[in-house]
Design a protein around this motif. Structure first.
Motif, short mmCIF file in Angstrom:
data_model
loop_
_atom_site.label_atom_id
_atom_site.label_comp_id
_atom_site.label_asym_id
_atom_site.label_seq_id
_atom_site.Cartn_x
_atom_site.Cartn_y
_atom_site.Cartn_z
N GLY A 1 0.77 -1.23 0.00
CA GLY A 1 0.00 0.00 0.00
C GLY A 1 0.80 1.29 0.00
O GLY A 1 0.30 2.32 0.38
N HIS A 2 2.05 1.25 -0.46
CA HIS A 2 2.87 2.46 -0.47
C HIS A 2 2.49 3.35 -1.65
O HIS A 2 2.46 2.90 -2.79
N ASN A 3 2.22 4.60 -1.39
CA ASN A 3 1.81 5.55 -2.42
C ASN A 3 2.77 5.65 -3.60
O ASN A 3 2.32 5.78 -4.73
N PRO A 4 4.11 5.60 -3.41
CA PRO A 4 5.00 5.73 -4.56
C PRO A 4 4.79 4.68 -5.66
O PRO A 4 5.11 4.92 -6.82
N PHE A 5 4.22 3.53 -5.32
CA PHE A 5 3.95 2.52 -6.35
C PHE A 5 2.92 3.03 -7.36
O PHE A 5 2.88 2.56 -8.49
N TYR A 6 2.11 3.99 -6.97
CA TYR A 6 1.13 4.54 -7.90
C TYR A 6 1.80 5.25 -9.06
O TYR A 6 1.24 5.33 -10.15
N ARG A 7 2.99 5.77 -8.86
CA ARG A 7 3.72 6.41 -9.97
C ARG A 7 4.01 5.39 -11.05
O ARG A 7 3.81 5.63 -12.23
N GLN A 8 4.50 4.23 -10.65
CA GLN A 8 4.78 3.18 -11.62
C GLN A 8 3.49 2.70 -12.29
O GLN A 8 3.47 2.47 -13.49
N LEU A 9 2.44 2.57 -11.50
CA LEU A 9 1.17 2.13 -12.06
C LEU A 9 0.67 3.12 -13.11
O LEU A 9 0.25 2.72 -14.20
N GLY A 10 0.73 4.41 -12.82
CA GLY A 10 0.31 5.42 -13.78
C GLY A 10 1.11 5.36 -15.06
O GLY A 10 0.56 5.43 -16.16
N TRP A 11 2.41 5.19 -14.93
CA TRP A 11 3.28 5.11 -16.11
C TRP A 11 2.97 3.86 -16.93
O TRP A 11 2.81 3.93 -18.15
N LEU A 12 2.87 2.72 -16.26
CA LEU A 12 2.63 1.47 -16.97
C LEU A 12 1.28 1.47 -17.68
O LEU A 12 1.18 1.05 -18.83
N LEU A 13 0.25 1.94 -17.01
CA LEU A 13 -1.07 1.98 -17.65
C LEU A 13 -1.08 2.93 -18.84
O LEU A 13 -1.69 2.64 -19.88
#
Length: 173
Positions: A102-114
């Motif tokens: 649940g770490h927020n910084p993983f959302y950066r990777q998710l946004g980029w990948l999507l």
């Protein structure tokens, strides 16, 4: 052009020298400075892959990322998958990490990948889920903006960055 390579016992100097070269755009020199530093205390293997990726040497980058994963640097797995063009698997790995940690910084990777995969509806759905988590939302949007597919000047048939890993934000920790 300085051709100094860190002495075998001074890995930290090799890393610093590689950073100086990389910032100056002298990527071949950065690779030459970084290679002997690998194996030194606290020196990660994955930055060599990132440098090779920037040089367009994809096969060598994949090998460097695989060596990092094999050495126990599992957080590099997303970079390895992306370098291999396995974006869906990388996306699932990031989603798994988000569910687990649940770490927020993983959302950066998710946004980029999507965004690299042009899965814009999923980004919008994720953004709605994050309406009460503005930090996570900001990471998601920042990651999306790092993809060439995010920008208006990317034509309809645009496939995004050809050097995928170079633009991948952060690494899994």
């Amino acid at each position: 052009m300085i051709r100094t390579i860190a002495p075998s016992g001074d890995a930290a100097a090799g890393v610093r020298l590689a950073k100086v070269y990389a910032r100056a755009g002298q990527l071949d020199e950065a690779v030459r400075a970084y290679r002997p530093a690998i194996g030194g205390k606290g020196v990660s293997r994955w930055p060599l892959g990132a440098l090779l990726e920037k040089l367009g040497r994809a096969d060598e980058a994949v090998a460097a990322y695989q060596a990092a994963v094999d050495a126990g640097q599992g957080r590099v797995r997303v970079r390895l998958l992306a370098a291999q063009g396995r974006l869906e698997e990388a996306t699932q790995l990031v989603r798994d990490k988000l569910a687990e940690l649940g770490h927020n910084p993983f959302y950066r990777q998710l946004g980029w990948l999507l965004t690299e995969q042009r899965r814009f509806e999923e980004i919008e759905a994720e953004a709605l889920l994050l309406k009460d988590n503005l930090v996570g939302l900001s990471y998601l949007l920042a990651g999306a903006q790092q993809s060439a597919n995010y920008h208006e000047d990317c034509p309809a048939g645009c496939k995004g960055s050809t050097r995928v890993v170079r633009h991948l934000p952060g690494t899994l920790g």
